[in-house]
Design an enzyme around this catalytic site. Structure first.
Site, mmCIF file in Angstrom:
data_model
loop_
_atom_site.group_PDB
_atom_site.id
_atom_site.type_symbol
_atom_site.label_atom_id
_atom_site.label_comp_id
_atom_site.label_asym_id
_atom_site.label_seq_id
_atom_site.Cartn_x
_atom_site.Cartn_y
_atom_site.Cartn_z
ATOM 1 N N ARG A 1 25.734 -76.503 4.351
ATOM 2 C CA ARG A 1 24.510 -75.720 4.564
ATOM 3 C C ARG A 1 23.274 -76.512 4.120
ATOM 4 O O ARG A 1 22.159 -76.281 4.565
ATOM 5 C CB ARG A 1 24.569 -74.347 3.870
ATOM 6 C CG ARG A 1 23.286 -73.526 4.057
ATOM 7 C CD ARG A 1 23.474 -72.013 3.882
ATOM 8 N NE ARG A 1 24.335 -71.663 2.772
ATOM 9 C CZ ARG A 1 23.982 -71.718 1.489
ATOM 10 N NH1 ARG A 1 22.773 -72.109 1.135
ATOM 11 N NH2 ARG A 1 24.845 -71.383 0.554
ATOM 12 N N TYR B 1 8.476 -65.784 24.200
ATOM 13 C CA TYR B 1 9.872 -65.412 24.429
ATOM 14 C C TYR B 1 10.126 -64.010 23.866
ATOM 15 O O TYR B 1 9.585 -63.652 22.814
ATOM 16 C CB TYR B 1 10.743 -66.466 23.740
ATOM 17 C CG TYR B 1 12.206 -66.263 23.865
ATOM 18 C CD1 TYR B 1 12.844 -66.458 25.082
ATOM 19 C CD2 TYR B 1 12.975 -65.900 22.769
ATOM 20 C CE1 TYR B 1 14.210 -66.272 25.203
ATOM 21 C CE2 TYR B 1 14.340 -65.719 22.886
ATOM 22 C CZ TYR B 1 14.942 -65.895 24.106
ATOM 23 O OH TYR B 1 16.297 -65.719 24.214
ATOM 24 N N ASP C 1 6.543 -74.213 21.052
ATOM 25 C CA ASP C 1 7.908 -74.033 21.538
ATOM 26 C C ASP C 1 8.030 -74.886 22.802
ATOM 27 O O ASP C 1 7.484 -74.548 23.847
ATOM 28 C CB ASP C 1 8.151 -72.542 21.832
ATOM 29 C CG ASP C 1 9.571 -72.263 22.317
ATOM 30 O OD1 ASP C 1 10.209 -73.179 22.868
ATOM 31 O OD2 ASP C 1 10.028 -71.112 22.164
ATOM 32 N N LYS D 1 19.159 -74.871 25.491
ATOM 33 C CA LYS D 1 18.729 -75.054 26.887
ATOM 34 C C LYS D 1 18.884 -76.526 27.314
ATOM 35 O O LYS D 1 19.985 -77.013 27.372
ATOM 36 C CB LYS D 1 17.308 -74.524 27.030
ATOM 37 C CG LYS D 1 17.050 -73.183 26.313
ATOM 38 C CD LYS D 1 17.810 -72.009 26.905
ATOM 39 C CE LYS D 1 17.803 -70.768 26.024
ATOM 40 N NZ LYS D 1 16.490 -70.238 25.664
HETATM 41 C C1 LIG Z 1 16.000 -69.239 24.635
HETATM 42 C C2 LIG Z 1 14.667 -69.401 24.057
HETATM 43 C C3 LIG Z 1 14.426 -69.164 22.698
HETATM 44 C C4 LIG Z 1 15.493 -68.653 21.762
HETATM 45 O O1 LIG Z 1 16.499 -69.568 21.574
HETATM 46 P P1 LIG Z 1 18.043 -69.184 21.218
HETATM 47 O O2 LIG Z 1 18.697 -70.507 21.169
HETATM 48 O O3 LIG Z 1 18.531 -68.299 22.310
HETATM 49 O O4 LIG Z 1 18.012 -68.483 19.911
HETATM 50 C C5 LIG Z 1 13.156 -69.401 22.219
HETATM 51 N N1 LIG Z 1 12.167 -69.830 23.025
HETATM 52 C C6 LIG Z 1 12.355 -70.046 24.354
HETATM 53 C C7 LIG Z 1 11.224 -70.502 25.182
HETATM 54 C C8 LIG Z 1 13.611 -69.847 24.907
HETATM 55 O O5 LIG Z 1 13.800 -70.052 26.212
#
Ligand SMILES: *Cc1c(COP(=O)(O)O)cnc(C)c1O
Length: 392
Positions: free
Chosen positions: A57, A110, A182, A207
């Protein structure tokens, strides 16, 4: 040989085979804890007098390789890996704010980030506001004396509106407010916010970083001091760490990021153009479209348009759902950035936690669909869309 070209960096930088018995691929350290030579060594590690691993951790060699690689690719000082994109988002926002502070956000965020903002407001009176951030004036107007973070998505999920990151970070510097971006939709191959003056980059590594639809993960890149502080507080004590095996899969996925992104962009442009020319389509939103109204931002801060297209059909929710149900190759699923083309309906799926009234302000109508264009032959993806559109 040190190359600074992204395609070479992504494969070679941030890992030394000689440090791992010559292993070409980064080894998987699938362990929860690390053995000390002596009680004194344990004391020294905990006391920070000796560097080294303690417990996964608090740090793990496989996870560290990924963190190092992501820091190099985003051109930041250090990286920190999390168990999900939302663990990364929450850790960053909790790190940068305290009770009574304010967060200024881009006009869309998001769906779960929106949920988190509400939770912070309800429990800790950390308020938030939204701004179009389409010029310096609208950024300034959104800032209050309590603003401690400017939180930006560009392109905004799912409307694909863009924000000029150089402009926002210039204004933010006047007020000494950190800008958090982000960068999930583009990946560091297509956009590097830290080189545009922003302070922190977040990825849902689920992603494009992963690219294969088999991991949930998050990554943060920023200044050494900020990352160290987060590692010892909101990561260590809240605990949203990344599993070593997930880091191993992400290191593997990363190697093909530039190749994948090129194909995603190529396919998406062809699909967006075909959609635009189809009479059943009301609007298409794709940053790579040569007629995109924010073309200047695309040229200044993005290498290419990315793999995500949003579009509106005529009609409402029912028409959108019927259309989705007619698709055969394209899968109905949230997430994005995978080899498979995926389609989702933001109003009832990713952005269903956002009340309808705010959704509409964000530009998310009931007929808006978000398509993550995959790595298939683009004509097969288009044939599927066309058949579903032409169905009577
Ligand atoms: C999917 C997504 C998130 C969240 O991510 P997780 O891995 O599902 O927790 C945050 N921001 C954007 C733009 C996303 O597409």
């Amino acid at each position: 040989m040190e190359s600074n070209r992204f395609e070479t960096k992504v494969i070679h930088h941030g890992y030394e085979a000689a440090e791992h018995k010559g292993s070409l691929a980064a080894p998987l350290y699938q362990t929860s804890t690390f053995v000390f030579d002596s009680a004194e060594q344990g004391e020294a590690r905990f006391g920070g007098m000796e560097s080294g691993f303690i417990y996964s951790r608090l740090g793990n060699p496989t996870v560290n390789i990924l963190e190092q690689k992501m820091a190099l690719l985003e051109e930041g000082e250090a990286g920190l890996a999390f168990g999900s994109g939302m663990a990364a988002v929450s850790s960053v926002l909790i790190s940068l704010t305290g009770a009574g502070d304010h967060i200024l956000c881009s006009q869309g965020v998001y769906g779960c980030t929106f949920g988190l903002l509400n939770l912070l407001e309800e429990k800790y009176s950390i308020t938030h506001g939204f701004s179009h951030m389409n010029n310096e004036e609208t950024v300034r107007k959104g800032i209050t004396p309590k603003t401690k973070v400017i939180y930006v998505e560009t392109p905004i999920n799912p409307t694909m509106q863009l924000i000029d990151l150089e402009m926002v970070s210039k204004v933010a510097k006047e007020y000494q407010i950190p800008v958090v971006v982000d960068n999930t939709f583009l990946s560091p191959y297509l956009q590097r916010p830290l080189t545009l003056g922003c302070d922190v980059v977040i990825h849902s590594a689920t992603k494009y970083i992963c690219g294969h639809g088999d991991v949930i993960a998050g990554i943060v890149v920023g200044k050494d001091e900020f990352i160290k502080k987060m590692a010892l507080t909101t990561q260590k004590d809240i605990g949203g760490v990344m599993a070593p095996f997930d880091a191993w899969l992400l290191i593997r996925g990363l190697k093909t990021l530039p190749v994948r992104m090129e194909r995603h962009c190529e396919n998406a442009l062809k699909i967006a153009t075909s959609l635009k020319n189809h009479p059943s389509i009301k609007n298409v939103y794709y940053p790579g479209d040569p007629d995109h109204p924010q073309k200047e931002i695309v040229e200044n801060q993005m290498k290419n348009g990315g793999g995500i297209i949003s579009f509106e059909l005529y009609g409402g929710k029912e028409e959108a759902q019927q259309f989705m149900n007619r698709l055969k190759l394209i899968k109905i699923a949230v997430s994005l950035g995978d080899a498979e083309s995926l389609i989702q309906h933001p109003a009832t799926m990713t952005h269903s936690p956002v009340p309808k009234e705010i959704r509409e302000q964000m530009g998310i109508s009931d007929s808006l669909l978000r398509l993550s264009v995959g790595l298939e032959h683009w004509e097969d993806v288009w044939d599927d869309l066309e058949a579903a559109l032409n169905h009577k």
